[in-house]
Design an enzyme around this catalytic site. Structure first.
Site, short mmCIF file in Angstrom:
data_model
loop_
_atom_site.label_atom_id
_atom_site.label_comp_id
_atom_site.label_asym_id
_atom_site.label_seq_id
_atom_site.Cartn_x
_atom_site.Cartn_y
_atom_site.Cartn_z
N GLY A 180 -31.97 -22.37 38.67
CA GLY A 180 -33.26 -23.02 38.70
C GLY A 180 -34.23 -22.25 39.57
O GLY A 180 -33.81 -21.42 40.39
N GLN A 212 -41.48 -20.73 44.92
CA GLN A 212 -40.52 -19.67 45.26
C GLN A 212 -40.98 -18.30 44.80
O GLN A 212 -40.42 -17.28 45.22
CB GLN A 212 -39.15 -19.97 44.63
CG GLN A 212 -38.44 -21.16 45.27
CD GLN A 212 -37.06 -21.34 44.65
OE1 GLN A 212 -36.93 -21.96 43.60
NE2 GLN A 212 -36.04 -20.79 45.27
N CYS A 240 -29.63 -21.55 47.46
CA CYS A 240 -31.03 -21.43 47.06
C CYS A 240 -31.41 -19.96 47.07
O CYS A 240 -31.06 -19.24 48.01
CB CYS A 240 -31.91 -22.21 48.03
SG CYS A 240 -33.67 -22.09 47.67
N LEU A 241 -32.11 -19.53 46.04
CA LEU A 241 -32.52 -18.13 45.97
C LEU A 241 -33.46 -17.76 47.11
O LEU A 241 -33.59 -16.59 47.45
CB LEU A 241 -33.20 -17.85 44.62
CG LEU A 241 -32.27 -17.99 43.39
CD1 LEU A 241 -33.08 -17.87 42.11
CD2 LEU A 241 -31.16 -16.95 43.43
N HIS A 278 -33.21 -30.43 43.25
CA HIS A 278 -33.43 -29.29 44.14
C HIS A 278 -34.80 -28.65 43.88
O HIS A 278 -35.57 -28.39 44.81
CB HIS A 278 -32.29 -28.27 43.92
CG HIS A 278 -32.37 -27.06 44.78
ND1 HIS A 278 -31.46 -26.78 45.79
CD2 HIS A 278 -33.24 -26.02 44.79
CE1 HIS A 278 -31.79 -25.63 46.38
NE2 HIS A 278 -32.87 -25.14 45.79
N GLU A 279 -35.11 -28.43 42.60
CA GLU A 279 -36.40 -27.80 42.27
C GLU A 279 -37.57 -28.76 42.53
O GLU A 279 -38.64 -28.35 42.98
CB GLU A 279 -36.43 -27.33 40.81
CG GLU A 279 -35.31 -26.39 40.41
CD GLU A 279 -35.05 -25.27 41.39
OE1 GLU A 279 -35.95 -24.84 42.13
OE2 GLU A 279 -33.90 -24.81 41.43
N HIS A 338 -38.55 -28.56 46.01
CA HIS A 338 -39.36 -27.37 46.32
C HIS A 338 -40.85 -27.66 46.11
O HIS A 338 -41.70 -27.16 46.86
CB HIS A 338 -38.98 -26.21 45.40
CG HIS A 338 -37.85 -25.36 45.91
ND1 HIS A 338 -37.88 -24.71 47.13
CD2 HIS A 338 -36.65 -25.03 45.35
CE1 HIS A 338 -36.75 -24.03 47.29
NE2 HIS A 338 -35.99 -24.21 46.23
ZN ZN Z 1 -34.09 -23.46 45.94
#
Ligand code: ZN
Length: 156
Positions: free
Chosen positions: A46, A51, A88-89, A130-131, A134
């Protein structure tokens, strides 16, 4: 399509609330395409627009081969709880133990500006939440009950 740089923890954009998309136009579709390419290139499940440095309410997830694009997502329903290990990226090298709903239902706009509803359990529910976080300036490390310094193959 183009790869975008993934913003890392510490950048203030990750702590800000994303703004609503007023019109789903070609500019937004390019952002979606770039987000998908960037997510896949990074082996993520995701990605949220902040991000990649764009403070707009746009998220993509890809779970079990199902690609979902949501613009201006709204959480309609959630049920139960599940506890899982997340990465998380934007927070490379760490995972954390996070409690999430077991089930969520969200609505939003697709790339054509049409309203869609998506629902999911297990990993899909985790990825959606999660997204969604963000877009509200929240990282998983803000919610994690424990952090672990390891590599993960499931990063959002
Ligand atoms: Zn993330």
């Amino acid at each position: 399509m183009a790869l975008r740089n993934i913003v890392k923890q510490g950048d203030e954009i990750l702590a800000k609330k994303a703004r609503e998309v007023s019109e789903v136009d070609d500019r937004i579709r390019v952002i979606l395409d770039d987000m998908i390419e960037t997510m896949r290139h990074a082996d993520g499940v995701g990605l949220a627009a902040p991000q990649v440095g764009i403070l707009r309410q746009i998220l993509v997830i890809e779970v079990d081969g199902e690609l979902i694009e949501l613009i201006n997502p709204v959480l309609l329903e959630s049920e139960g709880t599940q506890v899982g290990e997340e990465g998380c990226l934007s927070v490379p090298g760490y995972t954390g133990t996070v409690e999430r709903p077991a089930y969520v239902k969200m609505k939003g706009l697709n790339r054509n500006g049409k309203e869609i509803i998506t629902e999911g359990r297990e990993l899909k529910a985790i990825a959606l939440c999660h997204e969604y976080d963000h877009l509200n300036g929240v990282l998983f490390v803000d919610k994690a009950s424990a952090l672990h310094e390891i590599e993960t193959d499931e990063e959002y």
